[in-house]
Design a protein around this motif. Structure first.
Motif, PDB file in Angstrom:
ATOM      1  N   VAL A 134      57.478  39.907  47.168  1.00 38.00           N
ATOM      2  CA  VAL A 134      57.336  38.785  46.242  1.00 38.00           C
ATOM      3  C   VAL A 134      56.459  39.231  45.073  1.00 38.00           C
ATOM      4  N   GLN A 135      56.804  38.767  43.876  1.00 29.56           N
ATOM      5  CA  GLN A 135      55.933  38.977  42.723  1.00 29.56           C
ATOM      6  C   GLN A 135      55.646  37.621  42.086  1.00 29.56           C
ATOM      7  N   TRP A 136      54.427  37.479  41.578  1.00 28.12           N
ATOM      8  CA  TRP A 136      54.034  36.289  40.828  1.00 28.12           C
ATOM      9  C   TRP A 136      53.755  36.693  39.387  1.00 28.12           C
ATOM     10  N   PHE A 137      54.237  35.863  38.469  1.00 25.60           N
ATOM     11  CA  PHE A 137      54.066  36.114  37.040  1.00 25.60           C
ATOM     12  C   PHE A 137      53.516  34.858  36.358  1.00 25.60           C
ATOM     13  N   LEU A 138      52.799  35.097  35.257  1.00 28.03           N
ATOM     14  CA  LEU A 138      52.391  34.011  34.368  1.00 28.03           C
ATOM     15  C   LEU A 138      53.065  34.248  33.027  1.00 28.03           C
ATOM     16  N   GLN A 139      53.812  33.258  32.554  1.00 26.83           N
ATOM     17  CA  GLN A 139      54.419  33.354  31.227  1.00 26.83           C
ATOM     18  C   GLN A 139      53.511  32.632  30.243  1.00 26.83           C
TER      19      GLN A 139
ATOM     20  N   THR B 232      64.984  37.589  42.410  1.00 26.75           N
ATOM     21  CA  THR B 232      65.471  36.230  42.221  1.00 26.75           C
ATOM     22  C   THR B 232      64.271  35.355  41.913  1.00 26.75           C
ATOM     23  N   PHE B 233      64.303  34.699  40.746  1.00 27.06           N
ATOM     24  CA  PHE B 233      63.162  33.920  40.278  1.00 27.06           C
ATOM     25  C   PHE B 233      63.277  32.455  40.672  1.00 27.06           C
ATOM     26  N   GLY B 234      62.124  31.832  40.875  1.00 25.37           N
ATOM     27  CA  GLY B 234      62.067  30.385  40.973  1.00 25.37           C
ATOM     28  C   GLY B 234      62.125  29.778  39.587  1.00 25.37           C
ATOM     29  N   GLN B 235      62.134  28.441  39.542  1.00 24.31           N
ATOM     30  CA  GLN B 235      62.257  27.735  38.272  1.00 24.31           C
ATOM     31  C   GLN B 235      60.932  27.564  37.562  1.00 24.31           C
ATOM     32  N   GLY B 236      59.855  27.936  38.207  1.00 26.79           N
ATOM     33  CA  GLY B 236      58.562  27.916  37.544  1.00 26.79           C
ATOM     34  C   GLY B 236      57.748  26.658  37.789  1.00 26.79           C
ATOM     35  N   THR B 237      56.444  26.801  37.680  1.00 27.06           N
ATOM     36  CA  THR B 237      55.487  25.688  37.713  1.00 27.06           C
ATOM     37  C   THR B 237      54.734  25.694  36.397  1.00 27.06           C
ATOM     38  N   VAL B 238      54.836  24.611  35.652  1.00 27.82           N
ATOM     39  CA  VAL B 238      54.119  24.496  34.382  1.00 27.82           C
ATOM     40  C   VAL B 238      52.723  23.960  34.666  1.00 27.82           C
TER      41      VAL B 238
ATOM     42  N   THR C 230      53.234  28.928  32.386  1.00 30.86           N
ATOM     43  CA  THR C 230      54.243  28.721  33.427  1.00 30.86           C
ATOM     44  C   THR C 230      54.159  29.858  34.437  1.00 30.86           C
ATOM     45  N   TYR C 231      54.013  29.491  35.691  1.00 31.57           N
ATOM     46  CA  TYR C 231      53.911  30.461  36.776  1.00 31.57           C
ATOM     47  C   TYR C 231      55.259  30.599  37.469  1.00 31.57           C
ATOM     48  N   PHE C 232      55.687  31.828  37.621  1.00 37.62           N
ATOM     49  CA  PHE C 232      56.943  32.111  38.306  1.00 37.62           C
ATOM     50  C   PHE C 232      56.683  32.977  39.533  1.00 37.62           C
ATOM     51  N   CYS C 233      57.375  32.650  40.606  1.00 37.55           N
ATOM     52  CA  CYS C 233      57.447  33.585  41.715  1.00 37.55           C
ATOM     53  C   CYS C 233      58.847  34.184  41.722  1.00 37.55           C
ATOM     54  N   ALA C 234      58.955  35.388  42.259  1.00 36.20           N
ATOM     55  CA  ALA C 234      60.239  36.078  42.312  1.00 36.20           C
ATOM     56  C   ALA C 234      60.294  36.880  43.599  1.00 36.20           C
TER      57      ALA C 234
END
Lengths: 112, 110
Positions: free
Chosen positions: B32-37, B99-105, B84-88
């Motif tokens: 799993v990876q977590w990203f901040l956009q 495969t990415f999630g839809q994000g948490t704003v 926006t935080y995404f997990c993938a």
């Protein structure tokens, strides 16, 4: 280290025209990925290169889209006969080992 | 249905408080990876996880592959945490495709 560099940052193209997007991965990274981001679909995988060889293009629309990596310092994503539904932010990422991904700032494509 | 489902979809936090974001997987996630956009659109990598936990400053993340979920804990939220935080998730094929999630704003308010 400049990070992943994508050009152009913004491109507006007319329907039916061709668009080419460029990506310069982080120096020394062997894996390059292309993703597409839209409001409706979110982030979608397009294609993946390792050591310049195409590994997985399962996310690429079969018609009109193509990607190449002619050398280790850049990759291109070409869209022929662009359509309005191709409008998106196209994101390139590179990875040293195929694990942690480092993304560029993206190329925003608008097809009018 | 969504292969990677994130919750909540949006969150407003008072500065200095704590919260947790969650991803549930309907695929057999191996990493799993977590990203901040950020507002410029850049996806900043926060964590790369195999099953287990990692901590970096005010952020802590866990990935449980058996229960098919991952969490991201934010402690002492700051204004610059907004975005926006995404997990993938990478699936069992081991092809490095995420495969990415839809994000948490997340909005952190003073």
């Amino acid at each position: 280290n400049a990070g992943v560099i994508q050009t152009p940052r913004h491109k507006v193209t007319g329907k039916g025209q061709e668009a080419t997007l460029w990506c310069e991965p982080i120096s020394g990274h062997s894996a390059v990925f292309w993703y597409r981001q839209t409001i409706v679909q979110g982030l979608e995988f397009l294609t993946y290169f390792r050591n310049q060889a195409p590994i997985d293009d399962s996310g690429m629309p079969k018609e009109r889209f193509s990607a190449q990596m002619p050398n280790q310092s850049h990759s291109t994503l070409k869209i022929q006969s662009t359509q309005p539904q191709d409008s998106a932010v196209y994101l390139c990422a590179s990875s040293l080992d195929g694990n942690t991904l480092y993304f560029g700032e993206g190329s925003r494509l608008i097809v009018v | 249905g969504d292969k990677v489902k994130q919750s909540p979809s949006a969150l407003s936090l008072q500065e200095g408080t704590n919260s947790a974001l969650r991803c549930n997987f309907s695929i057999a996630a191996t990493t799993v990876q977590w990203f901040l956009q950020n507002p410029r659109g850049s996806l900043i990598n926060l964590f790369y996880l195999v099953p287990g936990t990692k901590e970096n400053g005010r952020l802590k993340s866990a990935f449980d592959s058996k229960e098919s979920y991952s969490t991201l804990h934010i402690r002492d939220a700051q204004l610059e945490d907004s975005g926006t935080y995404f997990c993938a998730a990478e699936g069992a094929g081991g092809n490095n495709k995420l495969t990415f999630g839809q994000g948490t704003v997340l909005s952190v308010i003073p």
